[in-house]
Write a protein that holds these residues in place. Structure first.
Motif, short mmCIF file in Angstrom:
data_model
loop_
_atom_site.label_atom_id
_atom_site.label_comp_id
_atom_site.label_asym_id
_atom_site.label_seq_id
_atom_site.Cartn_x
_atom_site.Cartn_y
_atom_site.Cartn_z
N ALA A 86 -34.63 5.51 17.54
CA ALA A 86 -33.96 5.34 16.26
C ALA A 86 -32.57 5.96 16.28
O ALA A 86 -31.60 5.39 15.74
CB ALA A 86 -34.80 5.95 15.14
N ALA A 87 -32.43 7.13 16.91
CA ALA A 87 -31.12 7.77 17.01
C ALA A 87 -30.18 6.93 17.86
O ALA A 87 -28.99 6.78 17.53
CB ALA A 87 -31.27 9.17 17.60
N ASP A 88 -30.69 6.38 18.96
CA ASP A 88 -29.85 5.52 19.80
C ASP A 88 -29.36 4.32 19.01
O ASP A 88 -28.18 3.92 19.11
CB ASP A 88 -30.64 5.04 21.02
CG ASP A 88 -30.89 6.14 22.04
OD1 ASP A 88 -30.29 7.23 21.90
OD2 ASP A 88 -31.68 5.91 22.97
N ALA A 89 -30.25 3.70 18.23
CA ALA A 89 -29.85 2.54 17.42
C ALA A 89 -28.80 2.92 16.40
O ALA A 89 -27.86 2.15 16.11
CB ALA A 89 -31.08 1.95 16.73
N ALA A 90 -28.91 4.14 15.83
CA ALA A 90 -27.91 4.59 14.87
C ALA A 90 -26.55 4.81 15.53
O ALA A 90 -25.50 4.48 14.96
CB ALA A 90 -28.39 5.89 14.21
N LEU A 91 -26.55 5.34 16.76
CA LEU A 91 -25.29 5.49 17.49
C LEU A 91 -24.69 4.12 17.79
O LEU A 91 -23.47 3.92 17.70
CB LEU A 91 -25.52 6.26 18.78
CG LEU A 91 -25.95 7.72 18.64
CD1 LEU A 91 -26.23 8.32 20.01
CD2 LEU A 91 -24.90 8.54 17.91
N ASP A 92 -25.54 3.16 18.17
CA ASP A 92 -25.05 1.81 18.44
C ASP A 92 -24.40 1.21 17.20
O ASP A 92 -23.38 0.51 17.29
CB ASP A 92 -26.20 0.92 18.91
CG ASP A 92 -26.76 1.31 20.26
OD1 ASP A 92 -26.10 2.10 20.97
OD2 ASP A 92 -27.85 0.82 20.61
N ALA A 93 -24.97 1.48 16.05
CA ALA A 93 -24.41 0.95 14.81
C ALA A 93 -23.03 1.54 14.52
O ALA A 93 -22.16 0.84 13.98
CB ALA A 93 -25.37 1.24 13.65
N ILE A 94 -22.82 2.79 14.88
CA ILE A 94 -21.49 3.38 14.69
C ILE A 94 -20.46 2.68 15.58
O ILE A 94 -19.37 2.31 15.13
CB ILE A 94 -21.54 4.89 14.99
CG1 ILE A 94 -22.43 5.62 14.00
CG2 ILE A 94 -20.13 5.49 14.98
CD1 ILE A 94 -22.69 7.08 14.35
N ALA A 95 -20.80 2.50 16.86
CA ALA A 95 -19.87 1.82 17.77
C ALA A 95 -19.62 0.39 17.33
O ALA A 95 -18.49 -0.12 17.42
CB ALA A 95 -20.41 1.88 19.19
N ALA A 96 -20.67 -0.30 16.86
CA ALA A 96 -20.50 -1.67 16.39
C ALA A 96 -19.62 -1.73 15.14
O ALA A 96 -18.84 -2.68 14.97
CB ALA A 96 -21.87 -2.29 16.11
N ALA A 97 -19.71 -0.71 14.29
CA ALA A 97 -18.84 -0.67 13.12
C ALA A 97 -17.38 -0.55 13.53
O ALA A 97 -16.49 -1.13 12.88
CB ALA A 97 -19.24 0.51 12.22
N LEU A 98 -17.11 0.17 14.60
CA LEU A 98 -15.73 0.24 15.12
C LEU A 98 -15.29 -1.13 15.62
O LEU A 98 -14.12 -1.52 15.46
CB LEU A 98 -15.63 1.28 16.21
CG LEU A 98 -15.84 2.74 15.79
CD1 LEU A 98 -15.90 3.65 17.01
CD2 LEU A 98 -14.73 3.19 14.85
N ALA A 99 -16.20 -1.87 16.25
CA ALA A 99 -15.85 -3.20 16.76
C ALA A 99 -15.53 -4.16 15.60
O ALA A 99 -14.68 -5.05 15.74
CB ALA A 99 -16.99 -3.75 17.61
N ARG A 100 -16.22 -4.00 14.49
CA ARG A 100 -15.99 -4.89 13.33
C ARG A 100 -14.73 -4.51 12.55
O ARG A 100 -14.21 -5.30 11.76
CB ARG A 100 -17.18 -4.83 12.36
CG ARG A 100 -18.45 -5.46 12.86
CD ARG A 100 -19.44 -5.63 11.72
NE ARG A 100 -19.74 -4.39 11.04
CZ ARG A 100 -20.72 -3.56 11.38
NH1 ARG A 100 -21.49 -3.85 12.43
NH2 ARG A 100 -20.93 -2.43 10.72
N CYS A 101 -14.27 -3.30 12.77
CA CYS A 101 -13.24 -2.73 11.91
C CYS A 101 -11.86 -3.34 12.17
O CYS A 101 -11.37 -3.33 13.30
CB CYS A 101 -13.18 -1.22 12.13
SG CYS A 101 -12.15 -0.34 10.94
N GLY A 102 -11.23 -3.85 11.08
CA GLY A 102 -9.80 -4.18 11.18
C GLY A 102 -9.01 -2.88 11.06
O GLY A 102 -8.17 -2.57 11.87
N CYS A 103 -9.32 -2.13 10.01
CA CYS A 103 -8.90 -0.73 9.87
C CYS A 103 -7.39 -0.51 9.85
O CYS A 103 -6.92 0.59 10.13
CB CYS A 103 -9.54 0.12 10.97
SG CYS A 103 -11.34 0.21 10.86
N SER A 104 -6.63 -1.54 9.59
CA SER A 104 -5.17 -1.34 9.53
C SER A 104 -4.74 -1.05 8.11
O SER A 104 -5.52 -1.16 7.18
CB SER A 104 -4.45 -2.55 10.07
OG SER A 104 -4.83 -3.71 9.34
#
Length: 464
Positions: free
Chosen positions: A446-464
């Motif tokens: 579950a912790a690994d999946a939560a870390l993956d979700a953080i990295a995936a959120a960065l991939a989705r992020c336009g963030c400009s």
């Protein structure tokens, strides 16, 4: 305490094209959690099948562009994108995090980034960068056989972690490995009374005092000696590695010579001994890739000792950790005094997310040597220890093919450190350590999946 097991290149100018798919992409890390131990697959497992998560739109892992494509993301926007995933209860009571823009070095998200914590196998990033700085990526480590006293043949270890005892024509556990059978072929007709194994290149204990008693022998660790074969296995393909891999390699040489009953002892080549046979390892950059893809602790420890050899320090656990720190300090990355080994297997290791992120930025923007580190990283839903992650669910789908990262797992610790492009094409480096995770395999997953979700959120992020 649990320990990680085995689950299952090139940077040209500004672009890295992944080379792992043709060779080492099929290596998986299977957590050998002591509370839930799965059998570790052979390192020679078949290449990973094309994952369904990679659609036609992502027909191959995205190249890593290190130039400043797009605008530097806004820290406030990154914080908004991460607000929910960093609060996932599966991460336990503490998450240490650092996210930086690779091109500018700007910090975009930080939560106690300078706090040292157990990095688990993300510590292998430090070893990879240091050894690639200390030697050319084309460097090969030599194993030789020399004359000994009284008709002995001396197998002299050069610190090649992937030397193989596989018979000629048989697949080795590690692609491109030097072969003991080739040494034997060069010794045809040479009389021999016994085999001596010479481990003198390395110093100190062969098992770290910071490791748990059950770590050696295990599926994920052997004793660390200058002479060993097949990643410290007594025989190619063995699930459990050896407590005496040097002697096992000596017996393998005796068998390859057709004298399996020869006595095998430890010793040293006499002064002035004549070299009779030599073989050389695969190039260093391939060893680094194999280490990162498989999260191979034995390769990591041997390569850390090679950094010590290059810096003329004792090639021991202590000397290797000091050498890695010194090599990286010379490149502007301060690791701190908490590193105890080269693999992250020691629960006493302490490294901060800031140091891990700095090493990743060094690999992307620094001297040519460490740049091969990025090419060797597992790719989400594609290769190595990330091959079976990011495969399903909206929370992580954006990371498939986009996240390149090193995983890490110990009891109570899940970590992830790597690089990812934002939606606008900006390259970010991230380092995440959740070091207060509940024990047990389910909590770790579950912790690994939560870390993956953080990295995936960065991939989705336009963030400009």
């Amino acid at each position: 305490m649990s320990r990680p097991g085995v689950r299952t290149a090139s940077l040209v100018a500004l672009v890295i094209v992944l080379a792992a798919g043709a060779g080492t992409a099929g290596f998986f890390e299977t957590r050998a959690l002591r509370s839930h131990r799965d059998p570790a697959p052979s390192a020679s497992a078949a290449p990973t099948a094309w994952p369904a998560a990679l659609s036609a739109a992502t027909a191959a892992p995205a190249p890593v562009v290190t130039a400043g494509a797009g605008q530097v993301p806004a820290a406030a926007a990154v914080a908004r994108a991460l607000a929910a995933p960093v609060r996932d209860p599966a991460l336990g009571s503490r998450l240490l995090a650092q996210v930086i823009d690779v091109d500018s070095g700007t910090s975009l998200f930080a939560d106690r980034p300078g706090t040292p914590a157990a990095p688990a196998s993300t510590a292998k990033l430090l070893t990879a960068a240091a050894v690639l700085a200390a030697y050319p990526g084309t460097h090969r480590f030599t194993t030789s056989v020399a004359t000994g006293a009284g008709g002995a043949l001396v197998l002299v270890g050069g610190g090649d972690p992937t030397l193989t005892a596989a018979a000629a024509g048989k697949a080795a556990d590690y692609p491109g490995a030097a072969r003991i059978s080739d040494l034997a072929a060069q010794l045809h007709g040479v009389p021999v009374t016994r085999i001596v194994v010479d481990d003198s290149l390395f110093a100190g204990p062969s098992v770290s005092p910071d490791w748990a008693a059950e770590d050696v022998p295990s599926s994920y660790a052997s004793a660390i000696t200058a002479v060993l074969a097949d990643g410290g296995r007594a025989r190619p393909g063995d699930a459990i590695r050896s407590a005496a891999p040097d002697l096992a390699a000596g017996h393998a040489l005796a068998a390859a010579l057709g004298h399996a009953d020869l006595p095998v002892t430890r010793g040293a080549a006499p002064s002035g001994a004549r070299t009779l046979a030599t073989v050389r390892s695969a190039p260093l950059r391939e060893l680094v890739e194999q280490m990162l893809q498989q999260s191979d602790n034995v390769i990591a420890e041997v390569l850390a000792r090679q950094v010590a050899v290059a810096r003329h320090l004792p090639a021991s656990f202590t000397g290797a950790a000091a050498a890695v720190r010194a090599e990286l300090a010379g490149l502007g990355v301060q690791v701190g005094a908490g590193l105890r080994d080269g693999s992250g297997l020691a629960a006493a290791d302490r490294v901060s997310p800031a140091a891990l992120a700095a090493v990743l930025r060094l690999a992307a923007t620094g001297p040519a040597g460490p740049r091969a580190l990025l090419a060797g990283l597992p790719v989400a839903a594609w290769s190595g220890t990330l091959a079976d992650r990011y495969l399903g669910g909206r929370a992580v789908a954006a990371g498939a093919g986009a996240v390149r990262a090193k995983t890490g797992t110990l009891t109570g610790v899940s970590s992830l450190a790597g690089v990812v492009h934002t939606r606008d094409g900006r390259l970010l480096a991230f380092a995440l350590i959740a070091d207060r995770v509940a024990p047990g395999a389910a909590a770790t997953d579950a912790a690994d999946a939560a870390l993956d979700a953080i990295a995936a959120a960065l991939a989705r992020c336009g963030c400009s």
